[in-house]
Motif scaffolding. Sequence first.
Motif, PDB file in Angstrom:
ATOM      1  N   LEU A  81       0.830  -1.209   0.000  1.00  0.00           N
ATOM      2  CA  LEU A  81       0.000   0.000   0.000  1.00  0.00           C
ATOM      3  C   LEU A  81       0.861   1.254   0.000  1.00  0.00           C
ATOM      4  O   LEU A  81       0.469   2.282  -0.577  1.00  0.00           O
ATOM      5  CB  LEU A  81      -0.923  -0.012   1.212  1.00  0.00           C
ATOM      6  CG  LEU A  81      -1.980  -1.127   1.233  1.00  0.00           C
ATOM      7  CD1 LEU A  81      -2.728  -1.133   2.554  1.00  0.00           C
ATOM      8  CD2 LEU A  81      -2.957  -0.974   0.073  1.00  0.00           C
ATOM      9  N   THR A 112       3.515   1.826  -1.623  1.00  0.00           N
ATOM     10  CA  THR A 112       4.007   2.160  -2.967  1.00  0.00           C
ATOM     11  C   THR A 112       2.981   2.965  -3.763  1.00  0.00           C
ATOM     12  O   THR A 112       3.356   3.713  -4.672  1.00  0.00           O
ATOM     13  CB  THR A 112       4.340   0.893  -3.767  1.00  0.00           C
ATOM     14  OG1 THR A 112       3.126   0.181  -4.083  1.00  0.00           O
ATOM     15  CG2 THR A 112       5.287  -0.003  -2.994  1.00  0.00           C
ATOM     16  N   GLU A 113       1.694   2.765  -3.463  1.00  0.00           N
ATOM     17  CA  GLU A 113       0.591   3.398  -4.194  1.00  0.00           C
ATOM     18  C   GLU A 113       0.628   3.064  -5.686  1.00  0.00           C
ATOM     19  O   GLU A 113       0.102   3.809  -6.510  1.00  0.00           O
ATOM     20  CB  GLU A 113       0.595   4.920  -3.993  1.00  0.00           C
ATOM     21  CG  GLU A 113       0.428   5.340  -2.539  1.00  0.00           C
ATOM     22  CD  GLU A 113       0.344   6.837  -2.367  1.00  0.00           C
ATOM     23  OE1 GLU A 113       0.604   7.574  -3.349  1.00  0.00           O
ATOM     24  OE2 GLU A 113       0.034   7.301  -1.256  1.00  0.00           O
ATOM     25  N   GLU A 114       1.245   1.939  -6.045  1.00  0.00           N
ATOM     26  CA  GLU A 114       1.378   1.555  -7.447  1.00  0.00           C
ATOM     27  C   GLU A 114       0.823   0.162  -7.731  1.00  0.00           C
ATOM     28  O   GLU A 114       0.843  -0.280  -8.880  1.00  0.00           O
ATOM     29  CB  GLU A 114       2.853   1.598  -7.876  1.00  0.00           C
ATOM     30  CG  GLU A 114       3.450   2.992  -7.957  1.00  0.00           C
ATOM     31  CD  GLU A 114       2.941   3.776  -9.165  1.00  0.00           C
ATOM     32  OE1 GLU A 114       2.351   3.147 -10.066  1.00  0.00           O
ATOM     33  OE2 GLU A 114       3.122   5.003  -9.191  1.00  0.00           O
ATOM     34  N   SER A 130      -6.750  -1.747   3.754  1.00  0.00           N
ATOM     35  CA  SER A 130      -6.532  -1.185   2.411  1.00  0.00           C
ATOM     36  C   SER A 130      -7.430   0.012   2.108  1.00  0.00           C
ATOM     37  O   SER A 130      -7.063   0.876   1.307  1.00  0.00           O
ATOM     38  CB  SER A 130      -6.748  -2.262   1.351  1.00  0.00           C
ATOM     39  OG  SER A 130      -8.079  -2.737   1.373  1.00  0.00           O
ATOM     40  N   ARG A 136      -7.874   1.138  -1.536  1.00  0.00           N
ATOM     41  CA  ARG A 136      -6.735   1.588  -2.352  1.00  0.00           C
ATOM     42  C   ARG A 136      -6.273   0.527  -3.344  1.00  0.00           C
ATOM     43  O   ARG A 136      -5.539   0.842  -4.291  1.00  0.00           O
ATOM     44  CB  ARG A 136      -5.576   1.990  -1.446  1.00  0.00           C
ATOM     45  CG  ARG A 136      -5.824   3.306  -0.696  1.00  0.00           C
ATOM     46  CD  ARG A 136      -4.717   3.589   0.287  1.00  0.00           C
ATOM     47  NE  ARG A 136      -4.805   2.739   1.477  1.00  0.00           N
ATOM     48  CZ  ARG A 136      -3.891   2.711   2.438  1.00  0.00           C
ATOM     49  NH1 ARG A 136      -2.802   3.453   2.323  1.00  0.00           N
ATOM     50  NH2 ARG A 136      -4.053   1.928   3.497  1.00  0.00           N
ATOM     51  N   GLN A 187      -5.338   4.726 -12.143  1.00  0.00           N
ATOM     52  CA  GLN A 187      -5.488   3.555 -11.283  1.00  0.00           C
ATOM     53  C   GLN A 187      -6.697   2.719 -11.705  1.00  0.00           C
ATOM     54  O   GLN A 187      -6.664   1.489 -11.641  1.00  0.00           O
ATOM     55  CB  GLN A 187      -5.628   3.978  -9.818  1.00  0.00           C
ATOM     56  CG  GLN A 187      -4.357   4.536  -9.196  1.00  0.00           C
ATOM     57  CD  GLN A 187      -4.147   6.023  -9.504  1.00  0.00           C
ATOM     58  OE1 GLN A 187      -4.964   6.639 -10.191  1.00  0.00           O
ATOM     59  NE2 GLN A 187      -3.072   6.593  -8.978  1.00  0.00           N
TER      60      GLN A 187
END
Length: 479
Positions: A183, A185-187, A209, A212, A404
């Motif tokens: 989480l 990394t946001e990737e 999470s 996300r 995303q």
Amino acid sequence: MKRNRKVKILATLGPASSEEAMIEKLHLAGADLFRINMSHASHDLMRTLIARIRSVEARNGRPIGILADLQGPKLRVGKFANTKVTLEPGQTFTLDNNETLGDETRVFLPHPEILEAVKPGHRLLIDDGKLQLRAEQCDGKSIVCTVVAGTSISDRKGVSLPDTLLGVGVLTDKDRADLDAVLATEEVDWVALSFVQRPEDLAEVRKISRGRVGLMSKIEKPQAIDRIEEIIELSDALMVARGDLGVEMPLEAVPGLQKQLTRACRRAGKPVVVATQMLESMITAPVPTRAEVSDVATAVFEGADAIMLSAESASGQYPVEAISTMASIASTVERDPYYSNIIYAQRPQPEATGADAISLAARQIAETLNLAAIVTYTSSGTTGLRASRERPQVPIIALSPIVQTARRLSVCWGMHCVVAQEPTDLDDMVNKACRIVASEGFGKPGDRIIISAGVPLGTPGATNMLRIAYIGPDGQSGV
């Protein structure tokens, strides 16, 4: 990059495919998203792989999804004084909480939750089922078993419990640390949760999470089958993990379960991935067996959203060939004259929602008028999922201003995702759709498309409009 198939390919990264050049080769060969197996990847390696995937994504201009697969609880016996012991069917063998080294009569089981949960008559499968035990006496501290089949057991072999519902959650301390790193990394777009037994197992991951990442439940235990409708409802996607499922259930039951799970997910409008040993022989051979080709084809015929390669792409000798072979099988099946009949015979009834009604109408209009494509504007991804559920004969172009969302939809059947700015008005919406369909190679001047969107524009979950448009000579909307 235009794919000439509807089913998606999920490729596992590993020692044979961790370099950026190889990741790009796999993507060009047909991989739509990549799996990072947290059983083997450190946090540093995970971040390195993510950076390499995003570099490939930027060069090729196509959203690429990333799945982080959590290890889950690994249940294993302890060690033996002589590493390995020989057993005979019919003899007694005990698993207990005594930490001393094991012998021909007993072994330490470092999992009190198993000792407390197993009941007389339950089966215990050791080493992927090579040794089968039946519990006879259980007191919470030891399990006295009869050897049913198998002749040996050695250090640290895995334990499977097809009849036992464990009273603990599926997240281990390692999983929690891995999830936090994912989480951060946001990737990462999807997290796969291993050994799900019940819908409650999803609660902790949901809480951590907070939306996300998409949550993919791996179905590999009989207990999950018993409550599958509830698990599907609380999951964002499912993976049919046939390896462990085939250990804990009769092998002959797995093909039927694969079909049931695929169809249940389609009814619910949730993506489903079929995984494990699909092209197993290609770990060491440049071509698959005929049976493996048939296995991949069956998953495609059933309408699975994605098919997955594990060791074939992670550690095999022919990772690019494995991806190319899988893509070729899928494309050939989708051109088969029986394919459309099988897919459409499984079509579920639309739910009583605006998004379902719009998606149904879009498919019917597109197929009746032989339109070039269905274009759906989607911010959250919900409209795209409903369009994919319909399994239309024409391509689905999902336009989203949120990268995303586009990455997450890369696992969905038939979905070609494009990151595009939110249109300013209706004319801009139509012109943008026509221009993107033409530039992505799905239509040409003179072709017609159908567009679904929500008015007012930019309102999530408000899909309420269909519009048919011509692609003009300049790629914009014609008259």
